[in-house]
Design a protein around this motif. Structure first.
Motif, short mmCIF file in Angstrom:
data_model
loop_
_atom_site.label_atom_id
_atom_site.label_comp_id
_atom_site.label_asym_id
_atom_site.label_seq_id
_atom_site.Cartn_x
_atom_site.Cartn_y
_atom_site.Cartn_z
N GLN B 31 0.83 -1.21 0.00
CA GLN B 31 0.00 0.00 0.00
C GLN B 31 0.86 1.25 0.00
O GLN B 31 0.53 2.25 -0.63
CB GLN B 31 -0.92 0.04 1.23
N LYS B 196 -6.92 -6.53 -6.70
CA LYS B 196 -7.27 -5.52 -5.70
C LYS B 196 -8.43 -6.04 -4.89
O LYS B 196 -9.22 -6.86 -5.35
CB LYS B 196 -7.67 -4.21 -6.37
N THR B 198 -11.66 -4.55 -2.71
CA THR B 198 -12.39 -3.32 -2.41
C THR B 198 -13.29 -3.54 -1.21
O THR B 198 -14.19 -4.37 -1.25
CB THR B 198 -13.23 -2.88 -3.62
N ALA B 201 -15.04 2.03 0.71
CA ALA B 201 -14.49 3.05 -0.18
C ALA B 201 -13.00 2.84 -0.44
O ALA B 201 -12.43 3.45 -1.32
CB ALA B 201 -14.73 4.43 0.42
N THR B 202 -12.37 1.99 0.39
CA THR B 202 -10.92 1.83 0.24
C THR B 202 -10.61 0.60 -0.61
O THR B 202 -11.24 -0.45 -0.48
CB THR B 202 -10.25 1.65 1.62
N THR B 203 -9.58 0.75 -1.46
CA THR B 203 -9.10 -0.40 -2.22
C THR B 203 -7.75 -0.82 -1.66
O THR B 203 -6.90 0.03 -1.40
CB THR B 203 -8.94 -0.08 -3.71
N ILE B 204 -7.61 -2.11 -1.45
CA ILE B 204 -6.34 -2.63 -0.97
C ILE B 204 -5.64 -3.30 -2.13
O ILE B 204 -6.19 -4.22 -2.75
CB ILE B 204 -6.57 -3.64 0.18
N LYS B 205 -4.42 -2.82 -2.42
CA LYS B 205 -3.67 -3.42 -3.53
C LYS B 205 -3.05 -4.74 -3.07
O LYS B 205 -2.53 -4.83 -1.96
CB LYS B 205 -2.57 -2.46 -4.00
#
Lengths: 308, 398
Positions: B31, B196, B198, B201-205
């Motif tokens: 991240q 990814k 989701t 609202a946050t996306t975690i790579k």
């Protein structure tokens, strides 16, 4: 007749390639006979011989360049043995083989650095790279000369091994390493001599091989090297006539497979390209596996028994 | 006996915690580090390092633990990479990838499962494709193993090397084009940069986390295998085949198990490699790749799993990151474009490897493992302190 006419060019080029493989295969089979080591770097030494020739021919006349190329190649073979294999003489066989793979990796990377990975055009050697016409097909003179030259060199080598002192020492060492040492044979000299003969023949082979090719790249030694090794196994590793016969068989088969599409289309058996040429390399290895499974000692190899 | 078990339990828990911590750190790094950052090389090293670590460990299982000197690894990785790629190319782009052929396989596992289960389906599809990659490689290993495993040492090496070359030729054959795309490359399939998660609202790579996770899980499985009764049988075959047979070990069976398992994980690592690079092409899987993996194993120490991991990560880090300067003109502040030009990195690198092969034959770890070495170190440090306390006490009494 038409079929024969269509096969003939492939047959002739196959015999020629076979002769070139034979010259490389002798290096493999002799080293294996004495050290029980697959000298993975041998194919790369062959490539270096080609590169050295390219560079030398650019700066001096050919009658200097050719002997100098042979001397440099032989020196390289000698140095590789002294630096990379001699310290490992008492080590397990796997370590020596890994060392050989490491040397091969080093030589290829070094060649890549020096040439910048570009294709280097091989110099045209007068007379042998002239175009001539044989049986109604055009080819370079080297194609015709190679098999004869190979046979002459092999006969000379066999005479050397059977009738000279160093040859006798070589035979003794390949029979039994330790006993030969006890009989007062200087084992290191014999091994060095083996490498010198092997690389000398590879240098000659590279001259014949690359004359018929567009040029030299750092990886151009890998495939001929592997195929020559297969030829050595096919003929029975350790046996020089075996390696030569194996090399001719592989060269001819490979060349015919390369042309099989064309030949079969002339013949009328197939109507469109099948793409057999893709398998010209694969065939060699398939042959190797078949030989290993059914006759592990090859055509002329001696039977060995393992003692516990 | 009981004490030993307790200690082993404690060791296992410590190792588990360490691995979990490592995974968390990787997830955070994923991240924090942006692709433009200089440190993004670290991510590349982690990604490729995990691919090669798995490949090296699986080769070590065969070469180091069972004593079967096989050089067919690139072939099995090729099978894995192609299987993964073929089954994950989205339908929409399949025709552009198979430009010259009429594609025979017309479904993508992640897509099919996504349609029925949503985003979870993508994950499941990728997992199934990776497993399938391993299974295909294992199946071919079984076929190849039937005739080849009877052979001894260097004959086995050259036969497996030959098989890898045959596989490469078959995959480049024009007639198989509808499946393998001939000699053209496969692309546009599911790759790490699209991984990814989701949550709201946050996306975690997950682009680094996924390959690392795959490698960690697979290596853990190999460790379990090596420590099982099978592993002990493998080691006994390595040490003395005849003695092992006399002790009642079925040579053919155990060699086959080792070969097939090793190839399964080679296939998985090939799939991971396709995932990381985003392309799969038969021409990349030449025998040189096998040699490189072998050199990683040697660098780390034949017969040490942690050694293979360290060796391959060092190999990748050195060739991708630390020695980059050798290729581009400036290295350690020395500016010499004449010497430091393209390819010099690999020369320096192969010289280092030759030095290891010739003078440090045991590699970095020999046949020891990292955890036990760390344990010994910890005990030593503790011993040092304990002695000090004692001697102080003695001084007090006097």
């Amino acid at each position: 007749m038409e079929l024969l006419q269509s096969i003939l060019p492939y047959l002739i080029s196959g015999i020629s390639v076979g002769g070139q493989y034979a010259l490389i295969a002798i290096g493999y089979t002799m080293v294996y006979g004495i050290l029980r080591l697959i000298n993975f770097a041998h194919g790369d030494v062959f490539m270096v011989a080609g590169l050295v020739m390219v560079y030398l021919a650019g700066s001096m006349p050919l009658y200097f360049a050719i002997p100098l190329m042979i001397i440099i190649t032989v020196a390289l073979g000698f140095i590789i043995e002294r630096v990379a294999y001699k310290p490992l003489r008492t080590a397990p066989r796997m370590s020596v083989m890994i060392s050989a793979i490491g040397v091969s990796y080093l030589i290829q990377n070094l060649a890549l650095y020096i040439t910048g990975g570009l294709n280097k055009n091989y110099p045209a050697i007068p007379w042998i790279s002239d175009r001539i016409t044989v049986f109604g097909m055009e080819t370079s003179r080297v194609t015709i000369i190679t098999p004869f030259l190979t046979v002459i060199l092999v006969v000379a080598l066999v005479l050397l091994i059977n009738h000279t002192k160093i040859g006798m020492a070589m035979r003794a060492v390949s029979k039994d390493f330790e006993t030969a040492q006890l009989m007062g044979i200087k084992i290191n000299n014999v091994i060095s001599m083996t490498f010198i003969i092997g690389t000398f023949l590879a240098a000659i082979g590279s001259m014949l091989f690359f004359t018929n090719f567009i040029g030299v790249v750092p990886t151009s030694g890998a495939m001929p090297g592997l195929k020559a090794f297969v030829a050595a196994v096919f003929g029975g590793i350790g046996s020089i006539p075996g390696a030569v016969i194996g090399a001719f068989i592989i060269g001819i088969c490979e060349s015919i497979i390369k042309g099989l599409d064309t030949v079969l289309m002339v013949n009328g058996s197939i109507t469109e390209q099948v793409g057999f040429a893709t398998f010209s390399d694969a065939f060699t290895f398939a042959l190797l596996i078949i030989v290993l499974v059914f006759k592990p000692t090859g055509l002329f190899g001696e039977k060995t028994t393992d003692k516990v | 006996m009981l004490l030993e078990k307790k200690q082993n339990n404690r060791k296992n828990i410590i190792s588990l915690i360490a691995v979990a911590l490592f995974l968390v750190v990787v997830l955070i790094l994923d991240q924090v580090i942006l692709p433009t950052n200089k440190m993004s090389m670290l991510l590349t090293v982690l990604q490729k390092g995990s691919v090669y670590a798995l490949a090296a460990v699986s080769m070590n299982l065969l070469n180091g633990f069972t004593g079967l000197f096989s050089l067919g690894h690139a072939g099995f990785m090729l099978l894995g990479a192609y299987t993964y790629a073929i089954f994950t190319i989205p339908n929409a782009v399949r025709d552009t990838v198979y430009m010259y052929y009429d594609a025979a396989i017309r479904f993508s596992l992640p897509e099919v499962l996504r349609n029925s289960m949503g985003s979870l389906g993508t994950v499941l599809g990728v997992i199934i494709a990776v497993l399938l990659a391993g299974l295909v490689a294992a199946f071919f290993a079984w076929l190849i193993g039937l005739p080849v495993l009877k052979l001894k040492s260097d004959y086995l090496a050259i036969a497996t090397l030959g098989f890898a070359e045959i596989i490469r030729a078959v995959f480049q054959w024009g007639k198989l084009g509808p499946v393998t795309n001939g000699s053209n490359l496969l692309k546009s399939f599911e790759r790490i940069s699209t991984f990814k998660l989701t949550v709201g609202a946050t996306t975690i790579k997950l682009s680094t986390f996924v390959p690392v996770l795959i490698a960690v899980v697979c290596i853990a499985l190999i460790v379990l295998l090596v420590n099982s009764t099978y592993g002990r049988a493998f080691k006994s075959i390595r040490d003395d085949e005849v003695a092992a047979e006399a002790m009642g070990i079925n040579l053919a069976k155990h060699k086959m198990i080792s070969f097939v398992t090793s190839s399964f994980f080679a296939g998985v690592s090939g799939a991971t490699m396709a995932m990381v690079l985003g392309i799969a092409q038969a021409n990349n899987f030449k025998s040189n790749m096998t040699y490189e993996i072998l050199l990683m194993v040697v660098l780390g120490g034949i017969g040490s799993i942690s050694g293979s991991v360290i060796g391959s990560v060092l190999f990748v880090a050195a060739s991708e990151w630390w020695l980059r300067g050798l290729d581009s003109g400036v290295f350690l502040g020395i500016n010499a474009p004449g010497i430091f030009r393209n390819g010099f990195r690999l020369v320096v690198f192969s010289v280092i490897i030759m030095i290891v092969v010739l003078f440090f034959r045991k590699g970095i770890m020999g046949d020891r493992e990292l955890p036990e070495q760390l344990g010994k170190l910890w005990k030593k440090i503790r011993g040092l302190f304990a002695k000090k306390v004692k001697s102080e006490e003695v001084a007090d009494h006097e």
